[in-house]
Design a protein around this motif. Structure first.
Motif, short mmCIF file in Angstrom:
data_model
loop_
_atom_site.label_atom_id
_atom_site.label_comp_id
_atom_site.label_asym_id
_atom_site.label_seq_id
_atom_site.Cartn_x
_atom_site.Cartn_y
_atom_site.Cartn_z
N HIS A 83 3.50 -7.83 5.14
CA HIS A 83 3.12 -6.67 5.70
C HIS A 83 1.88 -7.14 6.82
O HIS A 83 0.76 -7.49 6.19
N LEU A 90 8.08 2.00 8.03
CA LEU A 90 7.27 1.16 9.03
C LEU A 90 7.01 2.31 10.02
O LEU A 90 7.51 2.88 10.61
N TYR A 118 7.87 2.06 -0.33
CA TYR A 118 6.78 1.46 0.31
C TYR A 118 6.47 1.99 1.96
O TYR A 118 7.66 2.12 2.53
N ALA A 157 4.74 0.73 5.30
CA ALA A 157 4.01 -0.38 5.71
C ALA A 157 3.54 0.30 6.96
O ALA A 157 4.10 0.41 8.10
#
Length: 255
Positions: free
Chosen positions: A6, A163, A192, A194
């Motif tokens: 990342h 993202l 997650y 990023a």
């Protein structure tokens, strides 16, 4: 488990011209520093045999990216292609994609998100399925919260990653950079987030992890200390494991 890089805020064509540097060697070394850090990052991804590579915006320092920076980026992407590492990237407020015709064509392992939130899918060599959702800037400033248009977690995949290049709406007074609320992000159920845009590496939310990796090369004494990216390990039912990898060979330090 999936293992990936990342990174964000590469700013490959930043010039350091605003620094009062009189030493010719130091000026030359700094002019090469960001590209060298990027080269180290690519080599780390290859050495670590990561499953994929995420870039959360601001690959370039400006919308009209220099040819030198574009060739360096394209070569880095080709090295990842040769190592069978796919890349998923978005553009941010510095490198917003207002005119794609002036940019070099990238290798087929690179997947660029459009201007509206969309989801791309991959399968890792171990057979695990991953969904990645994001969007690219098409202008310098985005005042609305685009994360509200992100879909909820795809329940058919093993992992779903967001993202996003933007700023926490509670800290961005001007709200020009795709402001978001961490609680809103968490409500999507992703594993997650990023993030990109903030140049200081930090975790802003624990579960799920919402993380800024910081930039890969400091550009002033305001951006002091080690710079690099993250190797992220995601496994079901446990917190994300974050490993900072220092890629910059030059640091700004206060005496």
């Amino acid at each position: 488990m999936v293992r990936f890089i990342h990174t964000a805020d590469l700013h490959l064509d930043q010039t350091f011209k605003n620094l009062p540097i009189k030493d010719d060697y130091l000026q030359y070394a700094l002019s090469e520093a960001t590209l060298n850090s990027f080269d180290n990052l690519i080599q780390t991804a290859i050495n670590e045999q990561v499953d994929f590579f995420l870039i959360a915006g601001d690959i370039y320092h400006g919308a009209r990216a220099t040819l030198r920076a574009q060739f360096a980026f394209s070569n880095g992407m080709q090295r990842l292609a040769d190592a069978d590492i796919p890349v998923y990237m978005i553009y941010g407020n510095h490198d917003f994609d207002a005119d794609a015709d002036h940019r070099l064509k990238l290798p087929k392992n690179v997947y660029i998100f459009g201007v509206e939130p969309e989801t791309k899918y991959l399968s890792t060599p171990a057979g695990e399925s991953v969904a990645i959702t994001g969007f690219s800037y098409d202008q310098q400033w985005i005042s609305e919260d685009r994360s509200e248009a992100y879909p909820n977690r795809d329940t058919l995949v093993d992992y779903h990653i967001g993202l996003l290049h933007g700023d926490n709406s509670s800290t961005d007074g001007q709200k020009r950079y795709a402001p978001f609320n961490p609680s809103q992000l968490a409500s999507h159920g992703y594993d997650y987030w990023a993030l990109g845009h903030i140049h200081k590496g930090q975790v802003i939310y624990e579960n799920p992890a919402m993380v800024y990796p910081g930039n890969i090369q400091g550009a002033s004494f305001k951006e002091d200390g080690a710079k690099g990216a993250l190797i992220v390990n995601l496994a079901k039912g446990v917190p994300a494991e974050l490993e900072f990898i220092e890629t910059a060979e030059w640091q700004f330090q206060h005496s």
